[in-house]
Design a protein around this motif. Structure first.
Motif, PDB file in Angstrom:
ATOM      1  N   ALA A  44       2.491 -38.932  28.845  1.00 58.35           N
ATOM      2  CA  ALA A  44       2.015 -38.886  30.234  1.00 58.35           C
ATOM      3  C   ALA A  44       0.619 -38.282  30.304  1.00 58.35           C
ATOM      4  O   ALA A  44      -0.229 -38.742  31.076  1.00 58.35           O
ATOM      5  N   LYS A  45       0.365 -37.283  29.490  1.00 58.22           N
ATOM      6  CA  LYS A  45      -0.964 -36.670  29.466  1.00 58.22           C
ATOM      7  C   LYS A  45      -2.008 -37.665  28.980  1.00 58.22           C
ATOM      8  O   LYS A  45      -3.090 -37.783  29.567  1.00 58.22           O
ATOM      9  N   TRP A  92      -2.644 -40.196  31.704  1.00 56.63           N
ATOM     10  CA  TRP A  92      -3.459 -39.618  32.779  1.00 56.63           C
ATOM     11  C   TRP A  92      -4.933 -39.559  32.360  1.00 56.63           C
ATOM     12  O   TRP A  92      -5.826 -39.925  33.118  1.00 56.63           O
ATOM     13  N   TYR A 131       2.992 -36.959  34.770  1.00 59.34           N
ATOM     14  CA  TYR A 131       2.718 -35.782  33.941  1.00 59.34           C
ATOM     15  C   TYR A 131       3.318 -34.526  34.570  1.00 59.34           C
ATOM     16  O   TYR A 131       3.981 -33.738  33.893  1.00 59.34           O
TER      17      TYR A 131
END
Length: 92
Positions: A30-31, A34, A64
């Protein structure tokens, strides 16, 4: 050394349950998503794509934050001492 290798070293320890490892992996994914969406927003120039870029960044940030809260809720902590020892061994 790239982020994937660092995460693999981190998860190679037995201190994490499979569920905790899954949360850590999803949090890292997710990081990265992003970060990618923020970079995309910086380069998009078509007005129709700007809306999409904003949506994509909002969605990836929400994902995130969700996994960050899941990690906190399930008491997932990262002990970096394992990573430092393994990274030192690799770099020698």
């Amino acid at each position: 050394m790239n982020r994937k290798n660092i995460i693999e070293i981190l998860l190679s320890t037995t201190q994490y349950t499979p569920e905790q490892k899954d949360i850590i992996m999803k949090l890292e994914e997710a990081k990265l998503e992003w970060e990618s969406s923020k970079e995309y927003f910086q380069v998009v120039d078509d007005p129709k794509l700007v809306d999409y870029a904003i949506y994509r960044e909002d969605q990836s940030r929400a994902r995130y934050i969700y996994f960050l809260l899941e990690a906190r809720r399930k008491d997932v902590t990262i002990d970096t001492s394992y990573m430092i020892e393994d990274l030192d061994a690799i770099n020698k």
